[in-house]
Structure formats: structure tokens, C-alpha cells
Design a protein around this motif. Sequence first.
Motif, short mmCIF file in Angstrom:
data_model
loop_
_atom_site.label_atom_id
_atom_site.label_comp_id
_atom_site.label_asym_id
_atom_site.label_seq_id
_atom_site.Cartn_x
_atom_site.Cartn_y
_atom_site.Cartn_z
N MET A 1 0.81 -1.21 0.08
CA MET A 1 0.03 0.03 -0.02
C MET A 1 0.91 1.34 -0.07
SD MET A 1 -2.49 1.17 3.05
CE MET A 1 -2.81 2.93 2.77
N SER A 2 0.67 2.09 -0.88
CA SER A 2 1.30 3.51 -0.89
C SER A 2 0.27 4.51 -0.51
CB SER A 2 1.99 3.88 -2.16
OG SER A 2 1.11 4.56 -2.83
N ALA A 3 0.78 5.35 0.40
CA ALA A 3 -0.12 6.48 0.84
C ALA A 3 0.82 7.97 0.63
CB ALA A 3 -0.11 6.30 2.51
N ARG A 4 0.32 8.82 0.08
CA ARG A 4 0.63 10.00 -0.11
C ARG A 4 0.29 11.24 0.87
NH1 ARG A 4 -1.39 9.09 -5.35
NH2 ARG A 4 0.57 7.96 -6.86
N ARG A 5 1.47 12.16 1.08
CA ARG A 5 1.22 13.19 2.19
C ARG A 5 -0.14 13.94 1.45
NH1 ARG A 5 5.22 14.94 5.81
NH2 ARG A 5 3.26 16.14 6.29
N THR A 6 -1.06 14.53 2.53
CA THR A 6 -1.98 15.37 2.42
C THR A 6 -1.49 16.63 1.62
OG1 THR A 6 -3.26 14.37 4.16
CG2 THR A 6 -4.13 16.37 3.13
N PRO A 7 -2.01 16.97 0.41
CA PRO A 7 -1.72 18.42 -0.15
C PRO A 7 -1.92 19.41 0.56
CG PRO A 7 -2.72 16.89 -1.78
CD PRO A 7 -3.12 16.10 -0.50
N TRP A 8 -1.31 20.43 0.70
CA TRP A 8 -1.39 21.58 1.73
C TRP A 8 -2.48 22.37 1.34
CZ3 TRP A 8 -2.01 26.27 -0.47
CH2 TRP A 8 -1.67 26.77 -1.75
N TRP A 9 -3.07 22.29 0.18
CA TRP A 9 -4.17 23.19 -0.24
C TRP A 9 -5.45 22.33 0.35
CZ3 TRP A 9 -7.08 20.34 -3.94
CH2 TRP A 9 -6.44 19.39 -4.79
N TYR A 10 -5.40 21.13 0.77
CA TYR A 10 -6.69 20.70 1.29
C TYR A 10 -7.23 21.39 2.59
CZ TYR A 10 -6.57 16.37 -1.49
OH TYR A 10 -6.57 15.58 -2.70
N TYR A 11 -6.13 21.89 3.26
CA TYR A 11 -6.64 22.43 4.64
C TYR A 11 -7.03 23.90 4.25
CZ TYR A 11 -3.42 18.87 6.01
OH TYR A 11 -2.79 17.64 6.19
N PRO A 12 -6.73 24.69 3.45
CA PRO A 12 -7.49 26.07 3.32
C PRO A 12 -9.00 25.64 2.77
CG PRO A 12 -5.18 26.34 2.18
CD PRO A 12 -5.36 24.76 2.94
N ILE A 13 -8.86 24.86 1.68
CA ILE A 13 -10.24 24.47 1.31
C ILE A 13 -11.13 23.96 2.33
CG2 ILE A 13 -11.61 22.89 0.02
CD1 ILE A 13 -9.34 23.01 -2.00
N ALA A 14 -10.76 23.06 3.33
CA ALA A 14 -11.53 22.89 4.35
C ALA A 14 -11.82 23.90 5.30
CB ALA A 14 -10.89 21.52 5.40
N VAL A 15 -10.95 24.89 5.81
CA VAL A 15 -11.30 26.08 6.54
C VAL A 15 -12.35 26.78 5.73
CG1 VAL A 15 -10.26 28.05 7.59
CG2 VAL A 15 -9.05 25.95 7.81
N GLY A 16 -12.12 26.90 4.49
CA GLY A 16 -13.09 27.64 3.70
C GLY A 16 -14.43 27.29 3.84
N GLY A 17 -14.56 25.92 3.60
CA GLY A 17 -15.90 25.45 3.61
C GLY A 17 -16.48 25.44 5.01
N GLY A 18 -15.69 25.13 5.94
CA GLY A 18 -16.12 25.35 7.24
C GLY A 18 -16.54 26.68 7.84
N LEU A 19 -15.79 27.68 7.11
CA LEU A 19 -16.16 28.89 7.35
C LEU A 19 -17.40 29.66 6.82
CD1 LEU A 19 -14.60 31.48 8.69
CD2 LEU A 19 -13.93 32.13 6.39
N LEU A 20 -17.76 28.94 5.52
CA LEU A 20 -19.01 29.05 4.93
C LEU A 20 -20.15 28.67 5.72
CD1 LEU A 20 -20.35 30.43 2.38
CD2 LEU A 20 -19.99 28.22 1.48
N GLY A 21 -19.83 27.21 6.05
CA GLY A 21 -21.17 26.57 6.91
C GLY A 21 -21.31 27.17 8.28
N GLY A 22 -20.35 27.57 8.75
CA GLY A 22 -20.44 28.24 10.27
C GLY A 22 -21.16 29.60 9.98
#
Length: 182
Positions: A1-22
Motif C-alpha cells: 500500500m502506498s500513501a501520499r502526504r495530504t496536499p497543503w491546499w486541502y487545509y485552506p479548502i476545508a477551512v473555507g468550507g467550514g467558514l462558509l457553513g459556520g
Amino acid sequence: MSARRTPWWYYPIAVGGGLLGGALLAKYDEMSGLSLLGVPWFISALLLLIGATVLVMALRVHKYATTDPRKRVGMKPLDPQAAVSTLVLAKALALVGAALTGWYGGQILMCLEHAEAQYYAQAILECAIACAACVIDMVIGIVGEWLCQLPPMDGPESATMKEASRQRTIAPTAAKTRNVRS
């Protein structure tokens, strides 16, 4: 099994989605009069407890993965499924921490204009504490993901493997030379 690091841009997208929802939740709360803002205190404590648990698990995986196999004699063996599960937990904790940071941050931003009211002041305080807990969880998740990575394997082109190969070829030749002279 090979796993890759989570790309850095996933975090701003998650924060932005959460910001919109909140922010949308706070606006809905304002329009409907329902008491939906804020977060119970034990949730922040529970988030920190989950983060601490994932960090301990990631440290265990890191210690096992970076210890020389010859020195693992007294160590309890690490189940590969547990190591993969720890990696998945760390990735999930980082992304959920980012999304919840945005969620509680969005509520804070929308409540600031009503901060003089007791209800909104209490919601801002609760969300600020939860937001801090979520930022800590996000950092723990990112660090935990890093801790779960395996050290690089020595391939045939590495200096270590070339030296070992050279030593293997020298040793038999030296033994033959000693036998011939005897």
C-alpha cells in the motif's frame, strides 16, 4: 500500500468550507431565532483528548519505524494495520480540525456585530475555545501524518548498499588469499 502526504491546499479548502457553513448557520440562527450557535464545553475537551490519543499513537508508530530492526528485541511488535489506521486517523484529524476551525470561526465572525448581547457573547467565547482546540487538532494531525511516514529504504544505488556490497566482495577474496598462502 502506498500513501501520499495530504496536499497543503486541502487545509485552506476545508477551512473555507467550514467558514462558509459556520457563517450560514449563524445567519440562520439570527433569522429563525433558534439557539444553534456555540458548542458545549465538553466537546472542546473531547476534541483535545482525541488529538492527544492520535499523537500518542503516531509517536508509537514513529518510534517503531525509526528504530533499527536489530535493536527492536525488547519492543512490542507493531501491527501493520494499526500503523495504517494511525496514519488514516492523523489525516482525518488534520482535515476535520481544519473544517471545524472554519466552522467555529465562521460563527465567531457572524456574531461579532452582536457581541454586546449575552447570548452572542457566550457563543463567541465557546466558539473561540473550540476553534483553538480545532487548530491544535489540525496541527497534531499534520505532525502525526509526518510521524507515520516510513524512513527511506536503501536501494542498490545508495552509498550504504554500495559499501555493503563492496565489503561482501572483498571479504571472500581476502579469505581465498589467506587460504592460498597457508
